[in-house]
Scaffold this active site. Structure first.
Site, PDB file in Angstrom:
ATOM      1  N   HIS A  85     -20.593 -13.519  11.257  1.00  0.00           N
ATOM      2  CA  HIS A  85     -21.451 -12.415  11.477  1.00  0.00           C
ATOM      3  C   HIS A  85     -22.644 -12.813  12.622  1.00  0.00           C
ATOM      4  CE1 HIS A  85     -25.068 -13.601   9.405  1.00  0.00           C
ATOM      5  NE2 HIS A  85     -24.564 -14.328   8.461  1.00  0.00           N
ATOM      6  N   ASP A 104     -26.259 -19.589  10.394  1.00  0.00           N
ATOM      7  CA  ASP A 104     -26.366 -18.332   9.787  1.00  0.00           C
ATOM      8  C   ASP A 104     -26.566 -17.281  10.811  1.00  0.00           C
ATOM      9  OD1 ASP A 104     -25.959 -16.412   7.942  1.00  0.00           O
ATOM     10  OD2 ASP A 104     -27.889 -16.751   6.820  1.00  0.00           O
ATOM     11  N   GLU A 114     -24.874  -8.234   8.672  1.00  0.00           N
ATOM     12  CA  GLU A 114     -24.429  -8.754   7.467  1.00  0.00           C
ATOM     13  C   GLU A 114     -25.772  -9.045   6.566  1.00  0.00           C
ATOM     14  OE1 GLU A 114     -23.959 -12.023   4.308  1.00  0.00           O
ATOM     15  OE2 GLU A 114     -25.534 -11.827   6.163  1.00  0.00           O
ATOM     16  N   ASP A 156     -19.412 -18.376   6.721  1.00  0.00           N
ATOM     17  CA  ASP A 156     -20.759 -17.835   6.673  1.00  0.00           C
ATOM     18  C   ASP A 156     -21.533 -18.847   5.958  1.00  0.00           C
ATOM     19  OD1 ASP A 156     -22.804 -16.347   7.354  1.00  0.00           O
ATOM     20  OD2 ASP A 156     -22.452 -14.753   5.733  1.00  0.00           O
ATOM     21  N   HIS A 174     -32.235 -19.077   6.692  1.00  0.00           N
ATOM     22  CA  HIS A 174     -33.168 -18.224   6.845  1.00  0.00           C
ATOM     23  C   HIS A 174     -34.650 -18.710   7.451  1.00  0.00           C
ATOM     24  CE1 HIS A 174     -30.765 -15.014   4.181  1.00  0.00           C
ATOM     25  NE2 HIS A 174     -30.155 -15.518   5.097  1.00  0.00           N
TER      26      HIS A 174
END
Lengths: 467, 467
Positions: free
Chosen positions: B285, B297, B331, B359, B430
């Site tokens: 993604h 990510d 995503e 992913d 993240h």
């Protein structure tokens, strides 16, 4: 850096004989093996080590300090609250003549700061302003970025720099070599007409972790705003430029100096039982940069030196000389605590027997450095053998310290430093990640124990440590 | 999770015999040793691996993407610019039928956010709002902090929670177990009357590194603002409360949802030479959270799947079936790209032979997971033996993926996932530290090579992979 023991011993024997001090000086028993003159101190040293390493008192105090007051920049309310707390706690520990010795300190205020790429596509660029930096106009400063890896490269590209933002992107080698880009980069870039300076963080790659610290300006070039970027961002900008992409950045910083404000060194003592006028001085600095919790830089230095005295009090030890703890203010951006102490105590500078600083963290494996004369060095290295249970090796050189330097210079005082592992220390130095949780209770206890033993012996031995 | 090979082989032989497929199916040659049916593919596999690992093309493309466009949250200009760039680059690579398939995506905007301790002494608390969180009123929300280590503890202390800010402080174990506090914490806290939720970052301790990610709300309790704090700050708050200090926090967040905006899945193909309607699907993604550069990510998932196709084109390989690359949008906070693809291609869902997702990063040591029927699993594990030069071990279970799940569910399609080392992946997941520099060129090349080999064989083998 380390003198050979056999040489030292012969010289010292000669000095001692000439001085007729054979029977009273601790020097007379020194030998390449365990120093017999230390026998009088072994039991107390063992007690201090056992007391320090038997609980987590010092780590818990460190956590209480940093958890409660957070970072403690000169001029901040949090520093002054931490000072008041330290005076109160030190008094309740039973230290004597506890006081806050007033010091006027500079007050640098970071203000709001942010940066963005204008090109490549507009997006935020995380910066951390350098301490003491001037701010920008409210609308910021904008310029194309020029990357250089050294001052030599900057000079070679001097014609490219006017009106630009210079990024100093020298890889971190060690603090001493690398920090010049942070301290001097803005001034040098300004000499060539740059409008702002960015500095690759002075530390190894972290987790997008910027390192702050002081920037200096000199007459002859206008002060320009200066900020650190994380190593990842420095590398990114260098890659973009290498690809031929224009990199243009806008920097907005509200940094400014305000009027000096009142602060203080926290001082507490164990008064000497025979020679109270002679002082073994120990300390760390209570102020910090305004990121992280200033745990390794340098709350832990305050706690472990203070703890050295607390351990003596708790064991009922009152040495021959005075043990004095000073929690310095304003080490990071002015050294006003150190200079004020040297001025206030100038008449007694020569009464300082040994000045000890802990301002390099306590991360394992730790060591100890000493700076002083040959005779003193030999004695201190003997004392160092008492620290074998703590895993501390032979005492080496490098005993200076920013806060003890002024009084030591004034009084010709030998200096000793507790030196935590530099790799771990500089990984989090002046960053948001300078927090208590990465220091173990064991590391704190061992540092306190080591400093307690050194302070005790140097305060107790019959003859004062030679210059 | 892994079936024993002997069992599989017997079952598959039976299936093959019953189907009368002995002579045409690749199954017939399978054995515990190297599978002879693979011999037809070994040379091409070797060529793909050599081509991929002979240069840093894929890493450089990953760096160009993440350096230029930075993070790419759904609804951001940077994501749309990255999409346009990908279409252009994919076309110039020689992929076919390259297009941006429109997808409407949600647009969550973080806005300004900050927090502070009101007590202990007023000072900043670094937060990172959770994606999808509601904001606070302009003046913020303020409350005493209650720390819980589990949902059970929250229920046990339900009477303490009304009007408070709940900090979920469960230590990170693994993502699957720990992430429930991020996704569900705010809702559960709100059920008990909390005014906001803080969540210990879902990841191991970093360098004061907060991890964002999505928060969910459910009917029955008002949505309350939710933010992550670094593990160090969570521990600090817990220590302060354990010491009996009141901890009061004010949280101000400008987070809000705006109207859906136009985005797209980027699609490119190598049309199959014999069965173009049968599709081997691969993708990662292109969107990311609005911190870091979304490198692991999931820019790297886009690059390595896309690279698998580019390698085939560059070697002049046109397999029997179509190889389709999809760089998914949205995503992270909506899965609109995945659901739109499944809707748009619903009539052809069953034509998807295998759906591949990358992913989970490509950090070494990496592995591959597969989810599908027994016969397919055995074949895929055979194919996996071609990856031995890449250091990839036996293919295990766990082949799902959020973006491939809708089309796989619709078409009964087996799924395969490239799985980077989870410890390294979740350390930066993240966070601002999800940047390209911590991924090595070798890791990218190996992932691309592995996916190229798998895509090639599954697109080329005479019989389509069984369901």
């Amino acid at each position: 850096m380390v003198l050979r023991r056999s040489t030292v011993t012969l010289r010292m024997l000669l000095v001692a004989l000439l001085a007729g001090a054979w029977l009273v000086s601790p020097v007379h028993t020194q030998s390449p093996g365990p120093a017999a003159w230390l026998d009088a101190y072994r039991d107390v040293a063992t007690s201090l080590i056992e007391a320090s390493t038997s609980d987590d008192f010092a780590w818990n105090r460190l956590a209480e300090l940093t958890d409660t007051y957070g970072h403690r920049l000169s001029g901040s309310a949090n520093l002054e609250q931490a000072i008041a707390w330290a005076v109160e706690q030190m008094t309740s520990d039973g230290l004597e003549h506890v006081r806050a010795e007033p010091v006027m300190v500079p007050r640098w205020v970071r203000g709001d700061e942010h940066a963005e790429f204008v090109s490549p596509p507009r997006q935020a660029l995380t910066i951390l302003g350098l301490g003491g930096s001037v701010g920008t106009p409210p609308e910021g400063v904008e310029g194309d970025v020029v990357v250089v890896n050294s001052f030599a490269e900057l000079r070679a590209r001097a014609a490219d720099v006017a009106g630009k933002i210079v990024l100093f992107n020298a890889p971190f080698t060690n603090y001493g070599d690398s920090v010049v880009y942070r301290t001097d980069g803005a001034y040098v870039a300004s000499q060539h007409g740059a409008v702002a300076a960015l500095v690759r963080s002075i530390g190894p790659p972290g987790l997008r972790t910027p390192h702050t610290g002081s920037v200096g300006y000199e007459p002859g070039a206008p002060p320009i705003p200066a900020a650190a970027v994380a190593t990842e961002d420095a590398d990114r900008i260098a890659r973009l430029l290498a690809r031929g992409a224009p990199v243009r950045v806008r920097l907005t910083m509200g940094a400014r100096m305000e009027a000096d404000t009142a602060s203080a060194n926290v001082v507490g003592e164990i008064r000497g039982r025979e020679r109270p006028e002679e002082i073994v001085l120990l300390g760390g600095h209570l102020d910090s940069w305004d990121v992280g919790a200033g745990a390794s830089d340098d709350a832990v230095g305050c706690i472990v030196t203070w703890e050295a005295a607390r351990l003596m009090v708790s064991l009922g030890i009152r040495p021959r000389r005075t043990v004095r703890i000073v929690l310095w203010t304003n080490e990071e951006n002015g050294l006003r605590g150190a200079t004020e102490y040297a001025a206030r105590h100038a008449a007694h500078a020569a009464n300082h027997v040994l000045a000890i600083e802990s301002d390099s963290g306590v991360f394992a494996p730790a060591g100890i450095g000493f700076s002083g004369g040959v005779a003193a060095r030999s004695l201190v290295r003997d004392i160092g053998t008492l620290l074998a249970p703590l895993g501390i090796g032979e005492i080496g050189g490098g005993g200076g310290g920013a806060d003890i330097a002024p009084i030591a210079r004034a009084g010709g005082v030998p200096m000793l430093a507790y030196l935590g592992n530099p790799d771990r220390y500089f990984a989090i130095h002046h960053t948001p990640a300078d927090t208590v949780d990465r220091i173990t209770p064991d590391e704190v206890s061992k540092a306190a124990a080591a400093l307690a033993v050194i302070a005790y012996v140097t305060a107790e031995m019959p003859e004062r440590l030679p210059r």
